[in-house]
Design a protein around this motif. Structure first.
Motif, PDB file in Angstrom:
ATOM      1  N   LYS A 114       0.730  -1.256   0.060  1.00 54.24           N
ATOM      2  CA  LYS A 114       0.078  -0.134  -0.015  1.00 54.24           C
ATOM      3  C   LYS A 114       1.006   1.514   0.021  1.00 54.24           C
ATOM      4  CE  LYS A 114      -3.973  -1.059   2.607  1.00 54.24           C
ATOM      5  NZ  LYS A 114      -4.970  -1.079   3.879  1.00 54.24           N
ATOM      6  N   LEU A 115       0.824   2.139  -0.970  1.00 56.61           N
ATOM      7  CA  LEU A 115       1.542   3.334  -0.951  1.00 56.61           C
ATOM      8  C   LEU A 115       0.547   4.317  -0.883  1.00 56.61           C
ATOM      9  CD1 LEU A 115       3.997   5.044  -1.706  1.00 56.61           C
ATOM     10  CD2 LEU A 115       3.316   4.884  -4.192  1.00 56.61           C
ATOM     11  N   ILE A 116       0.627   5.083   0.429  1.00 61.35           N
ATOM     12  CA  ILE A 116      -0.251   6.246   0.719  1.00 61.35           C
ATOM     13  C   ILE A 116       0.398   7.386   0.400  1.00 61.35           C
ATOM     14  CG2 ILE A 116      -1.523   7.488   2.613  1.00 61.35           C
ATOM     15  CD1 ILE A 116      -1.547   4.585   4.168  1.00 61.35           C
ATOM     16  N   LEU A 117      -0.285   8.171  -0.602  1.00 59.66           N
ATOM     17  CA  LEU A 117       0.434   9.518  -1.014  1.00 59.66           C
ATOM     18  C   LEU A 117      -0.175  10.605  -0.133  1.00 59.66           C
ATOM     19  CD1 LEU A 117       1.061   8.072  -3.479  1.00 59.66           C
ATOM     20  CD2 LEU A 117       0.152   9.767  -4.760  1.00 59.66           C
ATOM     21  N   LYS A 118       0.534  11.679   0.314  1.00 65.92           N
ATOM     22  CA  LYS A 118       0.212  12.724   1.087  1.00 65.92           C
ATOM     23  C   LYS A 118       0.777  14.086   0.551  1.00 65.92           C
ATOM     24  CE  LYS A 118      -1.680  10.754   4.632  1.00 65.92           C
ATOM     25  NZ  LYS A 118      -3.305  10.639   4.727  1.00 65.92           N
ATOM     26  N   CYS A 119      -0.100  14.983   0.374  1.00 74.60           N
ATOM     27  CA  CYS A 119       0.300  16.353  -0.090  1.00 74.60           C
ATOM     28  C   CYS A 119       1.578  16.981   0.746  1.00 74.60           C
ATOM     29  CB  CYS A 119      -0.904  17.131  -0.469  1.00 74.60           C
ATOM     30  SG  CYS A 119      -0.707  19.039  -0.708  1.00 74.60           S
ATOM     31  N   SER A 120       2.357  17.418   0.246  1.00 70.89           N
ATOM     32  CA  SER A 120       3.505  18.262   0.998  1.00 70.89           C
ATOM     33  C   SER A 120       4.296  19.236   0.221  1.00 70.89           C
ATOM     34  CB  SER A 120       4.367  17.231   1.846  1.00 70.89           C
ATOM     35  OG  SER A 120       5.398  17.060   1.104  1.00 70.89           O
ATOM     36  N   LYS A 121       5.094  19.925   0.850  1.00 71.88           N
ATOM     37  CA  LYS A 121       5.748  21.064   0.130  1.00 71.88           C
ATOM     38  C   LYS A 121       7.127  20.262  -0.381  1.00 71.88           C
ATOM     39  CE  LYS A 121       4.866  25.458   2.399  1.00 71.88           C
ATOM     40  NZ  LYS A 121       3.747  24.936   3.482  1.00 71.88           N
ATOM     41  N   ASP A 122       7.359  19.058   0.168  1.00 77.39           N
ATOM     42  CA  ASP A 122       8.591  18.183  -0.174  1.00 77.39           C
ATOM     43  C   ASP A 122       8.482  17.769  -1.738  1.00 77.39           C
ATOM     44  OD1 ASP A 122       9.846  18.111   2.257  1.00 77.39           O
ATOM     45  OD2 ASP A 122       8.131  17.067   2.773  1.00 77.39           O
ATOM     46  N   ASP A 123       9.770  17.486  -2.385  1.00 73.91           N
ATOM     47  CA  ASP A 123       9.672  17.154  -3.721  1.00 73.91           C
ATOM     48  C   ASP A 123       8.955  15.544  -3.576  1.00 73.91           C
ATOM     49  OD1 ASP A 123      10.192  18.348  -6.069  1.00 73.91           O
ATOM     50  OD2 ASP A 123      11.900  16.873  -6.487  1.00 73.91           O
ATOM     51  N   ALA A 124       9.771  14.826  -2.717  1.00 75.72           N
ATOM     52  CA  ALA A 124       9.475  13.572  -2.424  1.00 75.72           C
ATOM     53  C   ALA A 124      10.070  12.947  -1.022  1.00 75.72           C
ATOM     54  CB  ALA A 124       9.931  12.482  -3.666  1.00 75.72           C
ATOM     55  N   VAL A 125       9.415  12.473  -0.074  1.00 71.24           N
ATOM     56  CA  VAL A 125      10.017  11.694   1.208  1.00 71.24           C
ATOM     57  C   VAL A 125       9.407  10.668   1.119  1.00 71.24           C
ATOM     58  CG1 VAL A 125      10.119  11.984   3.665  1.00 71.24           C
ATOM     59  CG2 VAL A 125      10.414  14.255   2.202  1.00 71.24           C
ATOM     60  N   PHE A 126      10.018   9.357   1.088  1.00 70.19           N
ATOM     61  CA  PHE A 126       9.528   8.123   0.848  1.00 70.19           C
ATOM     62  C   PHE A 126       9.775   7.312   2.208  1.00 70.19           C
ATOM     63  CE2 PHE A 126       9.890   3.739  -0.893  1.00 70.19           C
ATOM     64  CZ  PHE A 126       8.643   3.435  -0.877  1.00 70.19           C
ATOM     65  N   THR A 127       8.816   6.904   2.887  1.00 67.05           N
ATOM     66  CA  THR A 127       9.043   6.208   4.410  1.00 67.05           C
ATOM     67  C   THR A 127       8.180   4.896   4.332  1.00 67.05           C
ATOM     68  OG1 THR A 127       7.235   7.611   5.120  1.00 67.05           O
ATOM     69  CG2 THR A 127       9.775   8.349   5.872  1.00 67.05           C
ATOM     70  N   PHE A 128       9.003   3.975   5.086  1.00 63.55           N
ATOM     71  CA  PHE A 128       8.078   2.587   5.387  1.00 63.55           C
ATOM     72  C   PHE A 128       7.337   2.983   6.714  1.00 63.55           C
ATOM     73  CE2 PHE A 128       7.852  -1.216   7.384  1.00 63.55           C
ATOM     74  CZ  PHE A 128       7.643  -2.069   6.543  1.00 63.55           C
ATOM     75  N   GLU A 129       5.851   2.707   6.594  1.00 62.50           N
ATOM     76  CA  GLU A 129       5.179   2.987   7.530  1.00 62.50           C
ATOM     77  C   GLU A 129       5.079   1.606   8.411  1.00 62.50           C
ATOM     78  OE1 GLU A 129       4.358   6.164   8.127  1.00 62.50           O
ATOM     79  OE2 GLU A 129       2.334   5.414   9.073  1.00 62.50           O
ATOM     80  N   ASN A 130       4.610   0.556   7.906  1.00 60.71           N
ATOM     81  CA  ASN A 130       4.436  -0.524   9.116  1.00 60.71           C
ATOM     82  C   ASN A 130       4.239  -1.880   8.148  1.00 60.71           C
ATOM     83  OD1 ASN A 130       1.710  -0.724   8.414  1.00 60.71           O
ATOM     84  ND2 ASN A 130       1.373   0.855  10.169  1.00 60.71           N
ATOM     85  N   GLN A 131       4.264  -2.883   8.858  1.00 58.15           N
ATOM     86  CA  GLN A 131       3.913  -4.243   8.174  1.00 58.15           C
ATOM     87  C   GLN A 131       2.883  -4.960   8.956  1.00 58.15           C
ATOM     88  OE1 GLN A 131       7.531  -6.088   7.877  1.00 58.15           O
ATOM     89  NE2 GLN A 131       6.727  -8.618   7.676  1.00 58.15           N
TER      90      GLN A 131
END
Ligand SMILES: *[C@@H]1O[C@H](CO)[C@@H](O)[C@H](O)[C@H]1NC(C)=O
Length: 254
Positions: free
Chosen positions: A136-153
Motif C-alpha cells: 500500500k503506497l499512501i500519498l500525502k500532499c506536502s511541500k517536499d519533492d518526495a519523502v518516501f518512508t516505510f510505515e509498517n508491516q
C-alpha cells in the motif's frame, strides 16, 4: 406547459450536479499509470518518476530489508529482484533474497486527493511459498519533492502480509487552480444555486399567489397542478432512463 418542463429540467440539472459532488474519488477506470483523476482535478507521479535517473524506483530501507517501489509501472531492474519476475514494480530485498510486492500494470488507485487519501495498491503472490504480499503506497500532499518512508508491516494471517509506505510529495497536491479559489467545486456551487432557486421559487410563488392573486389554501402552492402531477412525471422519467433513454414505441403508446 413550457414553463413546467423548464422547471422539470432545472430539477434534473440539480440532481445531476449532486452526482458530481459525490463522485470525487479516483476514477477506477483510469488508464494512465500513477494517476488519480477526479472532477476536482488530477494528480500524477509521472513527472516525479521520470525525473529519477534511469527511471529508478522509490527506495527505502527498514530492519535489514530494502524496499523498491515503482508506482508508474517501470519494471524494477535490481539484480536480486529479476529472478522473481522481470515485471516487478514492488520488491523487498535482503542480500540475495528478494520477494515480489507488486506486478506491472496491476495497481489499483483509490481515495480522494482533496481528502489527502490517495492510495496505490498492488500485490504479488509467491506460488512457491504460497504467500501473498500486498503493498500500500499512501500519498500525502506536502511541500517536499518526495519523502518516501516505510510505515509498517502487518500479517493478516500467515499467508497475507501487507506493507504500508508513505510518499509525501508536492505531486500529490491538487493545484490551486484546479480546486477553485474558495475551495468550492463547480458541482457544489451548482447545488447551492439549485436549492436557493427552489426556495425563491416556492417562497416568491406563494407570496405572489397569496397577495397578488388573493389565492387561498392549497391554491397558494405555486404551479399546484404541476406538483400534483409531479410523482407521475418522475415515474415517466425513471422509466425513460431504464429503457436506455428511448421513447416508448408508438404502437405501445396507442
Ligand atoms: C499502518 O500504517 C497505516 C498508515 O499510517 C495506518 O493506517 C495503520 O493503522 C497502521 N497499522 C498498524 C498495525 O500500525
Amino acid at each position: 406547459m413550457e414553463q413546467l418542463s423548464l422547471i422539470y429540467f432545472v430539477i434534473l440539472g440539480g440532481i445531476s450536479s449532486l452526482c458530481l459532488v459525490s463522485a470525487s474519488t479516483c476514477n477506477p477506470k483510469e488508464t494512465r499509470p500513477c494517476t488519480c483523476s477526479t472532477p476536482e482535478g488530477v494528480i500524477s507521479l509521472q513527472t516525479l518518476m521520470d525525473s529519477q535517473p534511469n527511471q529508478a524506483p522509490l527506495q527505502v530501507s527498514k530492519s535489514g530489508y530494502t524496499y523498491y517501489i515503482a508506482p508508474c509501472n517501470h519494471p524494477i531492474t535490481e539484480t536480486a529482484c529479476l529472478p522473481v519476475s522481470n515485471s516487478l514494480v514492488g520488491c523487498q530485498v535482503q542480500g540475495l533474497n528478494a520477494y515480489g510486492l507488486g506486478s506491472q500494470n496491476h495497481y489499483a488507485v483509490t481515495g480522494d486527493p482533496q481528502k489527502d487519501s490517495v492510495t496505490f495498491m498492488n500485490n504479488f503472490l509467491s506460488p512457491s511459498e504460497n504467500v501473498n504480499r500486498i503493498m500500500k503506497l499512501i500519498l500525502k500532499c506536502s511541500k517536499d519533492d518526495a519523502v518516501f518512508t516505510f510505515e509498517n508491516q502487518t500479517t493478516d494471517n500467515s499467508n497475507v502480509i501487507t506493507y504500508t509506505f508513505l510518499l509525501q510529495t508536492k505531486y500529490a497536491c491538487l493545484s490551486a487552480s484546479s480546486s477553485g479559489s474558495g475551495g468550492l467545486s463547480t458541482g457544489s456551487v451548482l447545488v447551492i444555486i439549485f436549492f436557493v432557486a427552489i426556495i425563491i421559487y416556492l417562497l416568491g410563488g406563494t407570496l405572489f399567489l397569496k397577495y397578488v392573486r388573493k389565492a387561498e389554501g392549497r391554491e397558494t402552492i405555486p404551479n399546484y397542478e404541476f406538483w400534483s402531477d409531479f410523482p407521475s412525471l418522475v415515474k415517466d422519467g425513471i422509466l425513460f432512463t431504464v429503457r436506455g433513454c428511448k421513447a416508448e414505441s408508438t404502437y405501445e403508446k396507442i
